[in-house]
Structures are given as structure tokens and as C-alpha cells.
Motif scaffolding. Structure first.
Motif, PDB file in Angstrom:
ATOM      1  N   LEU A  19       0.818  -1.199   0.000  1.00  0.00           N
ATOM      2  CA  LEU A  19       0.000   0.000   0.000  1.00  0.00           C
ATOM      3  C   LEU A  19       0.859   1.259   0.000  1.00  0.00           C
ATOM      4  O   LEU A  19       1.858   1.341   0.694  1.00  0.00           O
ATOM      5  N   ARG A  20       0.442   2.253  -0.774  1.00  0.00           N
ATOM      6  CA  ARG A  20       1.085   3.566  -0.774  1.00  0.00           C
ATOM      7  C   ARG A  20       0.038   4.589  -0.375  1.00  0.00           C
ATOM      8  O   ARG A  20      -1.098   4.535  -0.835  1.00  0.00           O
ATOM      9  N   CYS A  21       0.440   5.525   0.484  1.00  0.00           N
ATOM     10  CA  CYS A  21      -0.469   6.569   0.961  1.00  0.00           C
ATOM     11  C   CYS A  21       0.210   7.932   0.866  1.00  0.00           C
ATOM     12  O   CYS A  21       1.436   8.030   0.932  1.00  0.00           O
ATOM     13  N   TYR A  22      -0.628   8.973   0.741  1.00  0.00           N
ATOM     14  CA  TYR A  22      -0.097  10.327   0.870  1.00  0.00           C
ATOM     15  C   TYR A  22       0.182  10.567   2.346  1.00  0.00           C
ATOM     16  O   TYR A  22      -0.566  10.119   3.216  1.00  0.00           O
ATOM     17  N   THR A  23       1.290  11.262   2.635  1.00  0.00           N
ATOM     18  CA  THR A  23       1.646  11.566   4.017  1.00  0.00           C
ATOM     19  C   THR A  23       1.975  13.043   4.142  1.00  0.00           C
ATOM     20  O   THR A  23       2.727  13.582   3.333  1.00  0.00           O
ATOM     21  N   CYS A  24       1.390  13.694   5.144  1.00  0.00           N
ATOM     22  CA  CYS A  24       1.708  15.097   5.407  1.00  0.00           C
ATOM     23  C   CYS A  24       0.949  15.572   6.636  1.00  0.00           C
ATOM     24  O   CYS A  24       0.039  14.903   7.119  1.00  0.00           O
ATOM     25  N   THR A  25       1.326  16.714   7.102  1.00  0.00           N
ATOM     26  CA  THR A  25       0.563  17.496   8.064  1.00  0.00           C
ATOM     27  C   THR A  25       0.574  18.908   7.513  1.00  0.00           C
ATOM     28  O   THR A  25       1.637  19.519   7.399  1.00  0.00           O
ATOM     29  N   CYS A  38       3.643   1.908   2.847  1.00  0.00           N
ATOM     30  CA  CYS A  38       3.249   1.587   4.215  1.00  0.00           C
ATOM     31  C   CYS A  38       3.867   0.271   4.669  1.00  0.00           C
ATOM     32  O   CYS A  38       3.964  -0.677   3.883  1.00  0.00           O
ATOM     33  N   PRO A  39       4.253   0.179   5.937  1.00  0.00           N
ATOM     34  CA  PRO A  39       4.687  -1.106   6.492  1.00  0.00           C
ATOM     35  C   PRO A  39       3.546  -2.120   6.417  1.00  0.00           C
ATOM     36  O   PRO A  39       2.373  -1.747   6.346  1.00  0.00           O
ATOM     37  N   VAL A  40       3.871  -3.384   6.476  1.00  0.00           N
ATOM     38  CA  VAL A  40       2.904  -4.460   6.302  1.00  0.00           C
ATOM     39  C   VAL A  40       1.755  -4.383   7.310  1.00  0.00           C
ATOM     40  O   VAL A  40       0.612  -4.726   6.987  1.00  0.00           O
ATOM     41  N   ILE A  41       2.020  -3.912   8.514  1.00  0.00           N
ATOM     42  CA  ILE A  41       0.969  -3.887   9.542  1.00  0.00           C
ATOM     43  C   ILE A  41      -0.128  -2.868   9.239  1.00  0.00           C
ATOM     44  O   ILE A  41      -1.201  -2.935   9.812  1.00  0.00           O
ATOM     45  N   PHE A  42       0.130  -1.931   8.353  1.00  0.00           N
ATOM     46  CA  PHE A  42      -0.870  -0.922   7.997  1.00  0.00           C
ATOM     47  C   PHE A  42      -1.573  -1.336   6.714  1.00  0.00           C
ATOM     48  O   PHE A  42      -0.938  -1.589   5.699  1.00  0.00           O
ATOM     49  N   ASN A  43      -2.912  -1.374   6.743  1.00  0.00           N
ATOM     50  CA  ASN A  43      -3.676  -1.799   5.583  1.00  0.00           C
ATOM     51  C   ASN A  43      -4.655  -0.745   5.079  1.00  0.00           C
ATOM     52  O   ASN A  43      -5.492  -1.019   4.243  1.00  0.00           O
TER      53      ASN A  43
END
Length: 102
Positions: A19-25, A38-43
């Protein structure tokens, strides 16, 4: 021809690597352009808008933590401000290119 083969290889690997996600604040959700594998634990990908502070946070999350104000979604880069197509579409396009040019 080698360029198209490399393009297809990279597209296939990116779809298979998780999985790929956008990341920001940030204050503006449209300014989130950084992506993360994302690491494997995050779905799930998540978005969290903090009322009163005009801030949004985006990133990777586990489905069990998707409660309350945390908005979660499934699929690559699904937590963007603008809709994006699924990676399956990219695989189909790369396969079509392979068939046409080989």
C-alpha cells in the motif's frame, strides 16, 4: 523496446510492493504530495482533519484504528484531495503497451 519493458517492470513492482499513501501534516489537503510505502501492519490510508486548528494529517493506518474523526480508505493513494485511479488501471495500460509494441 527496452524502455517499455522497464516501464512495465516498474509499474508491476510498484503495484506488488504494498500500500502507498499520501503523508503530510498541512493546512491545505491539496498540498499533500509526498507518498510513502506503508509497512505491512498498515492496511489503510487515513486522513484526519483537526477542527479548530485548520490542519489535516494524512498517512498509513491499521483498520482497527479507523474510528472517530479518522477517515480511512483502502487502495493506493486513496487519501488524496483529488481522486486518483487504481493501480490495476496502470497494470492494464502497461500490458496494452507491451502487446502493442512487442
Amino acid at each position: 523496446m527496452k524502455f517499455y519493458g522497464a516501464l512495465i517492470l516498474f509499474t508491476t513492482l510498484s503495484a506488488a510492493c504494498g500500500l502507498r499513501c499520501y503523508t503530510c501534516t498541512a493546512a491545505d489537503p491539496r498540498s499533500c504530495i509526498d507518498t510513502k510505502s506503508c509497512p505491512v501492519i498498515f492496511n489503510r490510508c487515513f486522513s484526519l482533519r483537526v477542527d479548530g486548528y485548520n490542519m489535516v494529517t494524512k498517512g498509513c493506518q491499521s483498520s482497527i484504528a479507523c474510528v472517530g474523526a479518522v477517515t480511512c480508505c483502502e487502495g493506493d493513494l486513496c487519501n488524496s484531495a483529488m481522486p486518483t485511479g487504481p493501480s490495476v488501471f496502470l497494470l492494464l495500460v502497461s500490458s496494452a503497451i507491451l502487446v502493442v509494441f512487442l
